[in-house]
Design a protein around this motif. Structure first.
Motif, short mmCIF file in Angstrom:
data_model
loop_
_atom_site.label_atom_id
_atom_site.label_comp_id
_atom_site.label_asym_id
_atom_site.label_seq_id
_atom_site.Cartn_x
_atom_site.Cartn_y
_atom_site.Cartn_z
N ARG A 34 0.83 -1.21 0.00
CA ARG A 34 0.00 0.00 0.00
C ARG A 34 0.87 1.26 0.00
NH1 ARG A 34 -5.43 0.61 -0.52
NH2 ARG A 34 -5.51 2.00 1.28
N PHE A 35 1.93 1.23 0.79
CA PHE A 35 2.84 2.38 0.84
C PHE A 35 3.52 2.58 -0.52
CE2 PHE A 35 7.21 3.91 1.47
CZ PHE A 35 6.94 5.18 1.95
N GLU A 36 3.97 1.50 -1.14
CA GLU A 36 4.63 1.60 -2.44
C GLU A 36 3.65 2.11 -3.50
OE1 GLU A 36 6.11 -2.31 -3.00
OE2 GLU A 36 7.97 -1.95 -1.89
N ASP A 37 2.38 1.71 -3.42
CA ASP A 37 1.38 2.21 -4.36
C ASP A 37 1.19 3.71 -4.21
OD1 ASP A 37 0.98 -0.32 -5.35
OD2 ASP A 37 -0.81 -0.73 -4.13
N ARG A 38 1.19 4.19 -2.97
CA ARG A 38 1.03 5.63 -2.75
C ARG A 38 2.25 6.39 -3.26
NH1 ARG A 38 -3.21 7.03 0.56
NH2 ARG A 38 -4.22 5.30 1.67
N VAL A 39 3.44 5.81 -3.10
CA VAL A 39 4.65 6.45 -3.63
C VAL A 39 4.58 6.52 -5.16
CG1 VAL A 39 7.15 6.22 -3.89
CG2 VAL A 39 6.09 5.80 -1.67
N ASP A 40 4.15 5.42 -5.78
CA ASP A 40 4.02 5.41 -7.24
C ASP A 40 2.98 6.43 -7.71
OD1 ASP A 40 5.91 3.43 -7.37
OD2 ASP A 40 4.45 1.79 -7.48
N ASN A 41 1.85 6.53 -6.98
CA ASN A 41 0.83 7.50 -7.34
C ASN A 41 1.35 8.94 -7.21
OD1 ASN A 41 -1.04 5.50 -7.88
ND2 ASN A 41 -1.95 5.57 -5.84
N HIS A 42 2.16 9.14 -6.17
CA HIS A 42 2.73 10.47 -5.95
C HIS A 42 3.67 10.84 -7.10
CE1 HIS A 42 4.44 13.92 -3.92
NE2 HIS A 42 5.64 13.41 -4.03
N ARG A 43 4.52 9.91 -7.50
CA ARG A 43 5.44 10.18 -8.61
C ARG A 43 4.69 10.37 -9.91
NH1 ARG A 43 9.94 5.51 -7.10
NH2 ARG A 43 10.87 6.62 -5.30
N SER A 44 3.63 9.55 -10.10
CA SER A 44 2.83 9.69 -11.30
C SER A 44 2.14 11.05 -11.35
CB SER A 44 1.80 8.56 -11.37
OG SER A 44 0.96 8.71 -12.49
N ALA A 45 1.64 11.51 -10.18
CA ALA A 45 0.98 12.81 -10.13
C ALA A 45 1.96 13.94 -10.43
CB ALA A 45 0.34 13.02 -8.75
N GLU A 46 3.21 13.80 -9.96
CA GLU A 46 4.22 14.82 -10.26
C GLU A 46 4.52 14.86 -11.75
OE1 GLU A 46 7.55 13.84 -7.79
OE2 GLU A 46 6.90 15.21 -6.19
N ARG A 47 4.63 13.68 -12.36
CA ARG A 47 4.90 13.65 -13.80
C ARG A 47 3.72 14.24 -14.58
NH1 ARG A 47 7.11 8.46 -12.43
NH2 ARG A 47 5.13 7.48 -12.99
N GLN A 48 2.48 13.92 -14.14
CA GLN A 48 1.31 14.47 -14.81
C GLN A 48 1.24 15.98 -14.65
OE1 GLN A 48 -2.19 12.45 -13.45
NE2 GLN A 48 -1.61 10.48 -14.33
N SER A 49 1.64 16.46 -13.47
CA SER A 49 1.62 17.91 -13.24
C SER A 49 2.62 18.62 -14.14
CB SER A 49 1.92 18.20 -11.77
OG SER A 49 1.96 19.59 -11.53
N GLU A 50 3.81 18.04 -14.28
CA GLU A 50 4.80 18.63 -15.16
C GLU A 50 4.35 18.60 -16.61
OE1 GLU A 50 8.33 16.45 -14.39
OE2 GLU A 50 8.65 17.30 -12.38
N ALA A 51 3.73 17.47 -17.00
CA ALA A 51 3.24 17.36 -18.38
C ALA A 51 2.09 18.31 -18.63
CB ALA A 51 2.83 15.93 -18.67
N ALA A 52 1.21 18.47 -17.60
CA ALA A 52 0.05 19.35 -17.76
C ALA A 52 0.47 20.80 -17.94
CB ALA A 52 -0.87 19.22 -16.55
N ALA A 53 1.58 21.18 -17.26
CA ALA A 53 2.05 22.57 -17.38
C ALA A 53 2.55 22.88 -18.79
CB ALA A 53 3.16 22.82 -16.37
N ARG A 54 2.94 21.82 -19.53
CA ARG A 54 3.44 22.03 -20.89
C ARG A 54 2.34 21.87 -21.95
NH1 ARG A 54 7.57 18.67 -18.68
NH2 ARG A 54 6.65 16.89 -19.75
#
Length: 262
Positions: A34-54
Motif C-alpha cells: 500500500r505504501f509503495e502504491d502511494r509512492v508510485d501515485n505520488h510520482r505519477s501525479a508529479e509527472r502528470q503535473s509537469e506534463a500538464a504545465a506544458r
C-alpha cells in the motif's frame, strides 16, 4: 526430553505460531505494498503535473468532471467577472495569508471560482485589488472542489461577510443566485502584488499521513511476527530445561502438608 512437544498444550502453541507468523508477514507485506502504491501515485501525479504545465490549455467543459487525470490540467474559460470573495487561513511558502477568489460568470450561465492569487496577512486588514471590468478569458490549473472541514479548511460558519471557508460549489451555491461549477481554477500569473497559487496534487495521490501510517503498520506487523517467534523460543527453552532437570532428578516435589481435622 522433547516429548512435551506432543502434549495437547504444545500442539495448541505450535498451531498458533504456525498460523500467526505467516499472517503477520502477509499483513506487513500488504501494508508495504500500500505504501509503495502511494509512492508510485505520488510520482505519477508529479509527472502528470509537469506534463500538464506544458500542455495546451483546453476548454473547461472538456475537462469536467475533475478526477485524478484532469486535476491540474490547464483549462481556459471565458466570461465576465461578477463578484469577489476572500478565503482566509491559507499558507504559501510557510507564510499566513488568504486567497483572492473571483467568480467568473461564464457564457454558459454558471460561475467558475477562480483563485486570482494569494496575499499575506489578515484579509480584514488587507487592500485587495478589484477584479477587472468587462469580459475576460482565464487560463489556469483545474482543481476539484474542497471539502469543508478537511485538511485544515475552515467551515463557512462564523466567517465575516465576503469571506469563504472552502472553495466548494456546495458552499457557494448558498451565496450566489446562479449555479457554480464543481471545480475551480488557479491562475498561472497573478496580477499586481498577488502571488499565483500553485495547483495541489489530486486527493489520494500524495505522500500524506496515510502513506506513512501504512509504512508504520508494516513495521508493526513484522515486529509482531518476531515477537511471536521470540515467545515460542522462550517457552520452548524453559520447558526443555524443566524436562532435563526432571530427567536428572533435580526437580523435587514439595511434600504435601497435612491439614489437621477440626
Amino acid at each position: 526430553m522433547y516429548r512435551f512437544l506432543l502434549t495437547p498444550r504444545w500442539w495448541g502453541i505450535n498451531l498458533f505460531v504456525v498460523l500467526a507468523i505467516p499472517f503477520c508477514v502477509f499483513m506487513g507485506s500488504w501494508q508495504l505494498g500500500r505504501f509503495e502504491d502511494r509512492v508510485d501515485n505520488h510520482r505519477s501525479a508529479e509527472r502528470q503535473s509537469e506534463a500538464a504545465a506544458r500542455e495546451r490549455a483546453r476548454p473547461l467543459a472538456d475537462l469536467l468532471p475533475v478526477d485524478q487525470e484532469t486535476s491540474g490540467k490547464r483549462a481556459t474559460a471565458h466570461g465576465r467577472w461578477d463578484r469577489q470573495l476572500l478565503v482566509p487561513d491559507r499558507k504559501l511558502d510557510g507564510k499566513d495569508g488568504f486567497y483572492v477568489l473571483g467568480l467568473l460568470k461564464t457564457d454558459g450561465g454558471k460561475a467558475l471560482p477562480v483563485v486570482r492569487g494569494w496575499l499575506p496577512g489578515d484579509p480584514a486588514d488587507a487592500r485587495v485589488p478589484a477584479p477587472p471590468e468587462g469580459e475576460a478569458t482565464v487560463t489556469g490549473a483545474l482543481q476539484a472542489s474542497e471539502s469543508t472541514g478537511a485538511g485544515g479548511v475552515r467551515p463557512a460558519a462564523g466567517l465575516p461577510d465576503g469571506q469563504l471557508g472552502a472553495i466548494s460549489a456546495a458552499t457557494l451555491v448558498n451565496l450566489l443566485p446562479y449555479d457554480v461549477y464543481d471545480a475551480w481554477v488557479t491562475v498561472e500569473q497573478a496580477e499586481g502584488k498577488m502571488t499565483a497559487v500553485p495547483p495541489t496534487a489530486p486527493k489520494g495521490s500524495g505522500l500524506d499521513i496515510k502513506a506513512f501510517q501504512n509504512l508504520g503498520y508494516t513495521g508493526e506487523w513484522f515486529i509482531f511476527a518476531g515477537f511471536v517467534l521470540f515467545m515460542w523460543f522462550r517457552l520452548f527453552r524453559r520447558e526443555a530445561e524443566s524436562a532435563r532437570d526432571a530427567e536428572l532428578g533435580l526437580v523435587t516435589e514439595e511434600p504435601q502438608r497435612e491439614v489437621a481435622a477440626p
